[in-house]
Write a protein that holds these residues in place. Structure first.
Motif, PDB file in Angstrom:
ATOM      1  N   PHE A 124     -50.770 -18.411  53.957  1.00  0.00           N
ATOM      2  CA  PHE A 124     -51.069 -19.529  53.054  1.00  0.00           C
ATOM      3  C   PHE A 124     -50.339 -19.364  51.728  1.00  0.00           C
ATOM      4  CE2 PHE A 124     -55.124 -20.338  55.488  1.00  0.00           C
ATOM      5  CZ  PHE A 124     -54.700 -21.557  55.957  1.00  0.00           C
ATOM      6  N   GLN A 125     -50.311 -18.129  51.227  1.00  0.00           N
ATOM      7  CA  GLN A 125     -49.588 -17.909  49.972  1.00  0.00           C
ATOM      8  C   GLN A 125     -48.114 -18.236  50.130  1.00  0.00           C
ATOM      9  OE1 GLN A 125     -51.002 -17.447  47.255  1.00  0.00           O
ATOM     10  NE2 GLN A 125     -53.039 -16.872  47.914  1.00  0.00           N
ATOM     11  N   ILE A 127     -46.906 -20.438  52.206  1.00  0.00           N
ATOM     12  CA  ILE A 127     -46.772 -21.897  52.261  1.00  0.00           C
ATOM     13  C   ILE A 127     -46.819 -22.479  50.857  1.00  0.00           C
ATOM     14  CG2 ILE A 127     -47.997 -23.980  52.952  1.00  0.00           C
ATOM     15  CD1 ILE A 127     -48.644 -22.598  55.545  1.00  0.00           C
ATOM     16  N   LEU A 128     -47.652 -21.875  49.998  1.00  0.00           N
ATOM     17  CA  LEU A 128     -47.770 -22.400  48.638  1.00  0.00           C
ATOM     18  C   LEU A 128     -46.494 -22.173  47.830  1.00  0.00           C
ATOM     19  CD1 LEU A 128     -51.432 -21.568  47.765  1.00  0.00           C
ATOM     20  CD2 LEU A 128     -50.386 -23.780  48.061  1.00  0.00           C
ATOM     21  N   SER A 130     -43.644 -23.012  48.961  1.00  0.00           N
ATOM     22  CA  SER A 130     -42.578 -23.850  49.507  1.00  0.00           C
ATOM     23  C   SER A 130     -42.236 -25.113  48.732  1.00  0.00           C
ATOM     24  CB  SER A 130     -42.925 -24.207  50.946  1.00  0.00           C
ATOM     25  OG  SER A 130     -44.156 -24.860  50.972  1.00  0.00           O
ATOM     26  N   PRO A 131     -43.014 -25.602  47.752  1.00  0.00           N
ATOM     27  CA  PRO A 131     -42.538 -26.809  47.062  1.00  0.00           C
ATOM     28  C   PRO A 131     -41.218 -26.602  46.338  1.00  0.00           C
ATOM     29  CG  PRO A 131     -44.799 -26.380  46.474  1.00  0.00           C
ATOM     30  CD  PRO A 131     -44.348 -25.237  47.278  1.00  0.00           C
ATOM     31  N   VAL A 142     -43.772 -28.967  55.549  1.00  0.00           N
ATOM     32  CA  VAL A 142     -44.528 -27.748  55.281  1.00  0.00           C
ATOM     33  C   VAL A 142     -46.001 -27.993  54.952  1.00  0.00           C
ATOM     34  CG1 VAL A 142     -44.723 -25.832  53.689  1.00  0.00           C
ATOM     35  CG2 VAL A 142     -42.572 -26.306  54.783  1.00  0.00           C
ATOM     36  N   PRO A 143     -46.359 -28.984  54.093  1.00  0.00           N
ATOM     37  CA  PRO A 143     -47.793 -29.183  53.874  1.00  0.00           C
ATOM     38  C   PRO A 143     -48.524 -29.564  55.147  1.00  0.00           C
ATOM     39  CG  PRO A 143     -46.522 -30.822  52.692  1.00  0.00           C
ATOM     40  CD  PRO A 143     -45.561 -29.841  53.216  1.00  0.00           C
ATOM     41  N   GLY A 146     -49.202 -26.506  56.886  1.00  0.00           N
ATOM     42  CA  GLY A 146     -50.325 -25.823  56.254  1.00  0.00           C
ATOM     43  C   GLY A 146     -51.646 -26.399  56.718  1.00  0.00           C
TER      44      GLY A 146
ATOM     45  N   ILE B  89     -59.036 -19.406  48.425  1.00  0.00           N
ATOM     46  CA  ILE B  89     -58.934 -19.345  49.881  1.00  0.00           C
ATOM     47  C   ILE B  89     -59.957 -18.359  50.424  1.00  0.00           C
ATOM     48  CG2 ILE B  89     -57.381 -18.835  51.788  1.00  0.00           C
ATOM     49  CD1 ILE B  89     -55.088 -19.661  50.021  1.00  0.00           C
ATOM     50  N   LEU B 134     -56.830 -27.991  52.156  1.00  0.00           N
ATOM     51  CA  LEU B 134     -55.788 -28.864  51.615  1.00  0.00           C
ATOM     52  C   LEU B 134     -56.086 -29.227  50.172  1.00  0.00           C
ATOM     53  CD1 LEU B 134     -55.015 -31.063  54.697  1.00  0.00           C
ATOM     54  CD2 LEU B 134     -53.477 -29.530  53.512  1.00  0.00           C
ATOM     55  N   PHE B 137     -54.882 -26.425  48.296  1.00  0.00           N
ATOM     56  CA  PHE B 137     -53.419 -26.484  48.158  1.00  0.00           C
ATOM     57  C   PHE B 137     -53.047 -27.367  46.977  1.00  0.00           C
ATOM     58  CE2 PHE B 137     -51.690 -25.542  52.659  1.00  0.00           C
ATOM     59  CZ  PHE B 137     -52.279 -24.313  52.592  1.00  0.00           C
ATOM     60  N   LEU B 141     -51.135 -26.100  43.683  1.00  0.00           N
ATOM     61  CA  LEU B 141     -49.812 -26.574  43.293  1.00  0.00           C
ATOM     62  C   LEU B 141     -49.827 -27.123  41.879  1.00  0.00           C
ATOM     63  CD1 LEU B 141     -48.665 -28.211  46.589  1.00  0.00           C
ATOM     64  CD2 LEU B 141     -47.924 -26.080  45.580  1.00  0.00           C
ATOM     65  N   LEU B 293     -54.414 -34.122  52.629  1.00  0.00           N
ATOM     66  CA  LEU B 293     -53.013 -33.999  53.031  1.00  0.00           C
ATOM     67  C   LEU B 293     -52.134 -34.876  52.146  1.00  0.00           C
ATOM     68  CD1 LEU B 293     -51.209 -32.665  55.052  1.00  0.00           C
ATOM     69  CD2 LEU B 293     -51.495 -34.605  56.555  1.00  0.00           C
ATOM     70  N   THR B 296     -51.646 -33.310  48.747  1.00  0.00           N
ATOM     71  CA  THR B 296     -50.688 -32.211  48.775  1.00  0.00           C
ATOM     72  C   THR B 296     -49.275 -32.733  48.939  1.00  0.00           C
ATOM     73  OG1 THR B 296     -52.408 -31.173  50.062  1.00  0.00           O
ATOM     74  CG2 THR B 296     -50.414 -29.936  49.763  1.00  0.00           C
ATOM     75  N   LEU B 297     -49.139 -33.701  49.849  1.00  0.00           N
ATOM     76  CA  LEU B 297     -47.817 -34.238  50.150  1.00  0.00           C
ATOM     77  C   LEU B 297     -47.199 -34.877  48.911  1.00  0.00           C
ATOM     78  CD1 LEU B 297     -46.401 -34.208  52.827  1.00  0.00           C
ATOM     79  CD2 LEU B 297     -47.058 -36.568  53.151  1.00  0.00           C
ATOM     80  N   LEU B 299     -47.744 -34.122  45.888  1.00  0.00           N
ATOM     81  CA  LEU B 299     -47.310 -33.072  44.958  1.00  0.00           C
ATOM     82  C   LEU B 299     -46.012 -32.434  45.434  1.00  0.00           C
ATOM     83  CD1 LEU B 299     -50.446 -31.179  43.848  1.00  0.00           C
ATOM     84  CD2 LEU B 299     -48.848 -32.461  42.483  1.00  0.00           C
ATOM     85  N   PHE B 300     -45.934 -32.166  46.728  1.00  0.00           N
ATOM     86  CA  PHE B 300     -44.729 -31.551  47.278  1.00  0.00           C
ATOM     87  C   PHE B 300     -43.524 -32.433  47.002  1.00  0.00           C
ATOM     88  CE2 PHE B 300     -47.021 -28.353  49.413  1.00  0.00           C
ATOM     89  CZ  PHE B 300     -46.127 -27.500  50.003  1.00  0.00           C
ATOM     90  N   ARG B 303     -42.290 -32.977  43.217  1.00  0.00           N
ATOM     91  CA  ARG B 303     -41.708 -31.859  42.481  1.00  0.00           C
ATOM     92  C   ARG B 303     -40.296 -32.166  41.988  1.00  0.00           C
ATOM     93  NH1 ARG B 303     -43.689 -26.509  42.358  1.00  0.00           N
ATOM     94  NH2 ARG B 303     -45.846 -26.893  41.842  1.00  0.00           N
TER      95      ARG B 303
END
Lengths: 386, 305
Positions: A124-125, A127-128, A130-131, A142-143, A146, B89, B134, B137, B141, B293, B296-297, B299-300, B303
């Protein structure tokens, strides 16, 4: 993910374990894939983290999966059964094996403070991290990976609640399970050794990570910082402000609080205990057949995930009124991978074979001309290639 | 830690009281859960004949795991001594361990109700847990850390601002919290009707001090979720690390106010909605999963913008 869903549908203890291996290998490959992606983009530290997570999981899997297979073997030798629907109540007949199997179940379900959790935590770390990847495609995928990893971890826990609950808990469902005996001391010692290693790797993960570091350095030219010398033996993959985990302290806290609570309550409150028949909402002495079966246990999950993925079908055949035959519930599952991957390939091969079958019945002239034209074609291809 | 233990039954009693008042009943006193617990602790345990050691050990394990998890959540100050031993976690995983043992204990006696409860519980958990992860996550992030103290401190700082992902994460977290605490649309904490119960079905065979342990564990879990939502999404007046007594006092008062508001909203929500069928629950939690999801998405993807 699919592997663990399959495992949930299984009745056979050993088959369940085999399907859950598919899931674990998937976790390892997530780690390896992330390591490659990070390295391709020059993020060496993150790559090392992902690599460490993958290797740690391989190590863990070798521990707890062997433990679980030993446990399944112990059940098999003492009862002659692998079908969970015919087991049950073994915790009374073979308490030590049951305890060791439970340790394996907790480890594989990625629950702290055992080792399975540490490697999933590292994944998990990773994966975190990967942004920061530059590719858009990866960043979208990737999310989702996850999320799927989290889903498969939760399903693995469900799967092993089912495996342990149906096999060891409850009341025996058959005469073989009723008459089970504890297996011999050597098998128990082997299981105990593995369970001890699971616990050690779970509460002292720093040393395992350090042992993996040379491999990661060899493959990627980088490794995550050494963990052995950190205070209180905690693990800190990147920086303390990002994330840290200390299996030892969690374990000590849980154990000491539990011991204190038990002592306090037994000392100051009550310690009286009376055995009575099970309450069961006022329906005493039902037969063991009224217990939840392993199939029944997985039924809600089968309905949630299975209808779409496996095209699971259920049909109940009720006997006509007045007849005394039991009603039957039939469950059908189809494997999407089998349908979508193997069957088309198989059909294509069959189709081609039928077409090429014509070539078997040609005259010698035609064969010679075929060989000749093949030769010319190959030479032409070679000439053009150059 | 002791504060959590002391406040948890009060919160449960308070939510019950507000619910009763909203239904125009008088309701029991807010201190009733304490009396229940004390009474249960003093009573003898009636154990089913075929209960194993697991059945007897499980309540203590459930209680301690939930308590240790609760000790990791900042209540009124962010600088806690032991916050570095485990992150968000690990917190989720600790709660998952507690649930693992509860589900096993439900299956131990070998009755139909225990099985039905465990089976449904793991089904709900198999969706709620990924949704929760999630959400984590998303938070990680935004804050750049999975360490809860750092997350809370980061959320309190002015640089966060409004974000769509955080809104989605909040909604998802609330939905997960409702499902995990067996509150109304998913499960009814006060039912004993066979076909509708989930949590209660698993603990049906427990009595005396074992039941007390499980009851207080579920109270702590409710408190944990409300303080989690409080410290992440309403982080104002959390005392920073090493603050003086004054800041601590303000933080404590604000924390109590947050709990009161959270408990009130929960009771409002519960009286306004009917319980769902069990197979509608996956849709509810699936929505939480998708929200997580999506957060998170976003945010990904954002970026690079």
């Amino acid at each position: 993910m699919l592997g663990v869903l399959y495992a949930l549908m299984q009745r056979d203890l050993k088959r369940l374990l085999a399907y859950s291996s598919v899931e674990n290998i998937g976790i390892v490959f997530i780690g390896l894939g992330l390591a490659l992606a990070f390295q391709a983009n020059g993020m060496d530290l993150a790559a090392a983290l992902a690599m460490t997570a993958a290797l740690f999981h391989v190590f863990n899997h070798s521990l707890f999966k062997s433990l679980l297979f030993f446990g399944a073997g112990a059940v098999l030798t003492s009862t002659g059964e692998r079908d969970m629907e015919r087991l049950g109540g073994l915790i009374h007949r073979m308490p030590q094996a049951a305890f060791l199997f439970l340790v394996g179940c907790i480890a594989i379900s990625a629950l702290p403070p055992l080792n399975g959790f540490v490697s999933e935590w590292l994944t998990f770390q990773a994966i975190l991290q990967s942004p920061d990847l530059p590719q858009w495609g990866l960043r979208v995928v990737v999310p989702a990976v996850g999320g799927l990893l989290a889903l498969s971890a939760a399903l693995a826990a469900a799967c092993f609640v089912k495996a342990f609950g149906a096999t060891f808990l409850g009341r025996p469902r058959s005469a073989e399970a009723e008459g089970a005996r504890e297996v011999d001391a050597f098998s128990r010692a082997a299981m105990a050794g593995l369970a001890g290693l699971c616990l050690l790797a779970g509460i002292l993960p720093g040393f395992v990570i350090d042992a993996i570091a040379p491999v990661s350095r060899f493959v990627l030219g980088e490794s995550i910082p050494l963990q052995g010398g950190l205070p209180w033996l905690s693990i800190v993959p990147i920086a303390e402000s990002r994330s840290s985990y200390n299996g030892l302290l969690v374990f000590v806290f849980v154990l000491s609080t539990a011991a204190l609570t038990i002592y306090g309550i037994h000392r100051f409150a009550s310690r009286a205990l009376r055995r009575g028949p099970a309450w069961d909402c006022g329906f005493p002495d039902a037969s063991p057949a009224t217990q939840y079966s392993a199939d029944g246990f997985a039924q809600p999950i089968r309905r949630v995930f299975g209808t779409l993925l496996f095209r699971a079908t259920e049909s109940v055949e009720m006997p006509p009124p007045g007849e005394l035959t039991p009603a039957r519930l039939r469950v059908g599952l189809r494997d999407p991978i089998w349908d979508l991957l193997y069957l088309p390939v198989g059909r294509a091969v069959e189709y081609l074979a039928r077409r090429l079958n014509v070539l078997q019945f040609l005259s010698i002239r035609r064969y010679l001309s075929l060989v000749f034209s093949a030769l010319v074609t190959l030479l032409l291809v070679l000439a053009l290639w150059r | 830690m002791a504060l959590v233990l002391l406040l948890a039954p009060l919160l449960t009693g308070y939510v019950r009281k507000v619910r009763a008042r909203l239904l125009r009943r008088r309701g029991a006193s807010v201190f009733q859960p304490y009396r229940d617990l004390l009474r249960l602790l003093r009573k003898e345990v009636v154990l089913a004949e075929n209960a194993s050691w697991l059945f007897r050990a499980a309540p203590y394990l459930i209680f301690t795991m939930t308590w240790v998890a609760a000790a990791l959540v900042p209540t009124f100050a962010t600088g806690m001594i032991f916050s570095w031993i485990a992150d968000l976690i690990a917190l989720i995983a600790l709660l998952a361990s507690a649930r693992f043992f509860l589900a096993l204990a439900g299956m131990d006696i070998g009755t139909g109700f225990g099985g039905i409860g465990s089976s449904r519980e793991v089904m709900i958990a198999s969706l709620a847990e990924p949704a929760m992860l999630l959400v984590v996550f998303t938070l990680a992030l935004v804050a750049g850390s999975t360490q809860l103290s750092f997350v809370a401190a980061h959320m309190a700082s002015p640089e966060v601002g409004l974000r769509v992902s955080l809104g989605l994460a909040l909604v998802a977290l609330i939905m997960v919290g409702i499902a995990e605490n067996a509150r109304v649309p998913v499960d009814n904490p006060s039912t004993h009707l066979e076909l509708t119960m989930v949590h209660e079905a698993m603990v049906l065979e427990y009595s005396g001090r074992h039941l007390a342990m499980i009851e207080i564990a579920s109270s702590i879990k409710l408190l944990l979720y409300i303080s989690l939502i409080g410290c992440i999404f309403v982080p104002w007046s959390l005392a920073p690390a090493g603050a003086g007594w004054q800041a601590m006092g303000i933080g404590l008062l604000a924390y109590l106010a947050k709990l009161a508001v959270g408990g009130f909203l929960l009771a409002m929500f519960e009286t306004a909605i009917a319980k769902m069928r069990v197979f509608r629950v996956p849709e509810f939690l699936g929505a939480a999963l998708m929200l997580g999801l999506l957060g998170t998405l976003l945010l990904f993807v954002s970026r690079s913008l």
